[in-house]
Write an enzyme that holds these catalytic residues in place. Sequence first.
Site, PDB file in Angstrom:
ATOM      1  N   LYS A  65       0.830  -1.207   0.000  1.00 43.76           N
ATOM      2  CA  LYS A  65       0.000   0.000   0.000  1.00 43.76           C
ATOM      3  C   LYS A  65       0.868   1.262   0.000  1.00 43.76           C
ATOM      4  O   LYS A  65       0.626   2.189  -0.777  1.00 43.76           O
ATOM      5  CB  LYS A  65      -0.920  -0.017   1.228  1.00 43.76           C
ATOM      6  CG  LYS A  65      -1.885  -1.203   1.260  1.00 43.76           C
ATOM      7  CD  LYS A  65      -2.841  -1.120   2.420  1.00 43.76           C
ATOM      8  CE  LYS A  65      -2.132  -1.282   3.750  1.00 43.76           C
ATOM      9  NZ  LYS A  65      -1.555  -2.636   3.936  1.00 43.76           N
ATOM     10  N   GLU A 123       6.407 -38.901   8.223  1.00 41.38           N
ATOM     11  CA  GLU A 123       6.420 -38.070   7.012  1.00 41.38           C
ATOM     12  C   GLU A 123       6.205 -38.917   5.761  1.00 41.38           C
ATOM     13  O   GLU A 123       5.598 -38.454   4.786  1.00 41.38           O
ATOM     14  CB  GLU A 123       7.747 -37.303   6.906  1.00 41.38           C
ATOM     15  CG  GLU A 123       8.064 -36.410   8.099  1.00 41.38           C
ATOM     16  CD  GLU A 123       6.960 -35.429   8.409  1.00 41.38           C
ATOM     17  OE1 GLU A 123       6.227 -35.022   7.485  1.00 41.38           O
ATOM     18  OE2 GLU A 123       6.805 -35.068   9.593  1.00 41.38           O
TER      19      GLU A 123
END
Length: 653
Positions: free
Chosen positions: A218, A435
Amino acid sequence: MSDNDKQQQGPENGGNPWMKSLLIWVGILAALALFVTMFDNRNAPATGDAISYSQFIAKVNNGEVKSVNIARGTGVVTGSFTNDSKFRTNAPEDPQMIRNLLDKNVQVTARAEETPSIWFYLLYQSLPFLLMLGIAFFVIRQMQKGSGSGAMGFGKSRARLLTQKEGKVTFDDVAGIDEAREELQEIVEFLKDPTKFARLGGKIPKGALLVGSPGTGKTLLARAIAGEAGVPFFTISGSDFVEMFVGVGASRVRDMFEQAKKSAPCIVFIDEIDAVGRSRGAGLGNQNDEREQTLNQLLVEMDGFEANEGIIIIAATNRPDVLDPALLRPGRFDRQVQVPRPDIEGRVKILQVHMKKVPLAPDVEPRVIARGTPGFSGADLANLVNEAALLAARRGKRLVAAQEFDDARDKVLMGAERRSMVMTDDEKRMTAYHEAGHALVFAHEPTADPIHKATIIPRGFALGMVQPLPERDSYSYHRDKMHADIAVAFGGRIAEELIFGYDKVSSGASNDIMQATRLARAMVTKWGLSDNVGPLDFSESDEAYGYSMARAKPMSDETARLIDSEVKAFVERGLGRARQLLTDHIDQLHTIAQALLEFETLTGEEIKRLIAGEDLGREDPGTAARPTAVAGTSIPKIRKPKGPFGQPTPQGA
């Protein structure tokens, strides 16, 4: 010197502030030393051994005194004995003393009383007060430096004027927010040629409110508008207006607009305007009087009786919901420009902008990096490029390669590697199978995202991770994709249960359970994906965080029980899918887990090759080529999972 240069002149141009402070303190210390010296000299006692007056007379009568020095007006007598030792005494008014000394052949001298001048006396008396006043003035002046020059500068504006000397920013430096650029292009054209719109009776918006998450660009976008138009750019934060004294913020608002009028046409950028622009009337008492008066003055300056021609107000906030409605009406902030997080194409452009300053290796692909960074803002991507450059410099490389970007992304998302963390062989083995379970469910779920890599290197609070690499950004999710994500979340826990047994399941799946539960609850209470509950909304969610912030609305006990049963059914369905996939492909689970134990990190392509039964084609340092399954390694048998009372656990919906 131009007006802009005068406003830009700071302490570095107007003199060295450290040298000024040093000189002031040296002066204060010198005055203090002078005062102490004067006080000590005035009250310094005479030298020599103190004796009584009777002893002094006896010594004189015995001929032991050689010389005396009499101070008139004080009665202090000093002198020396015949053995050259010194003495001092206080003599009363004795007219016979001088005659007696002369009769004994004592050398007598007299010292007249020194009477200080009236100026010296006044200086001596006023020096402590002057010293205290000087210190107080210096402290007050230092406190008021940030509020303007002099004691009356407390109500001056703190807005800083940025000129082209500080680095010109244009729309070429802003990437990934093309729609916001197009909306603000009209303001640039007005600042370049105001008559173009005035001929047709059009009025340019007086203000634009930039709304977006932190780091989306911004402030950079506002500076680019000023750079494109070539006009002065004033910047100030919303918190700079509000002080503890009522009326100071309003005075600063007036002074800011007075400065802007002198430089019109110009842009005034107010960052974090929600600090001063919150809705009025929210509090009671005097605690909000200052902020509300500041907001009232800002409203009047933006659209009051006096026209601020040529002044464009641009403000930024990430909380538009708390702003006062009067700020958002036409005539003030006419437009709300959304500055969203960039999509994959926007991330590619942002990475290309930041990579211009970094020497890149040939294997760096901005699109691959952009695919692995969904949800990253422009500031996050700039930080990613910087972290990659720092890693390359730390490793002594001359080019930043794809490996540095991959490691930098893992560091930003999960934290630094914890290779010094001591883990037992059993913990490493359980982490590898955990995993591997995630990776195998990922690979066999058709709607799941492709795998980028799997690793058992600890990072942050995680002992390992499996990272997906989406093909594109997703703005909506389908039912089958959500069920697949729940199954993937439970792949690690089911792998531990199948390989090590029911009693050896670890706490490593806590985050997986949390994500799966939140997703299942959002499916039931927010997205209407449960047939039994129906398309009803039972949640209050924050759109900025999606389903992770879902909170239950008040509801009947029967509805709450139904929702809980449906959430549990969705979770158990994911458990069943994960268990079925891992049971059907148990050999692949062993292969992936053993490869993770050997190499610690596997890429998505390597996991595909392991599932297909191919060799990885790489060697661990100092070892021979590894087969897909390590020879001689004992593979644990599959244990039938048991419930807490010896009954088989449910296989899912």
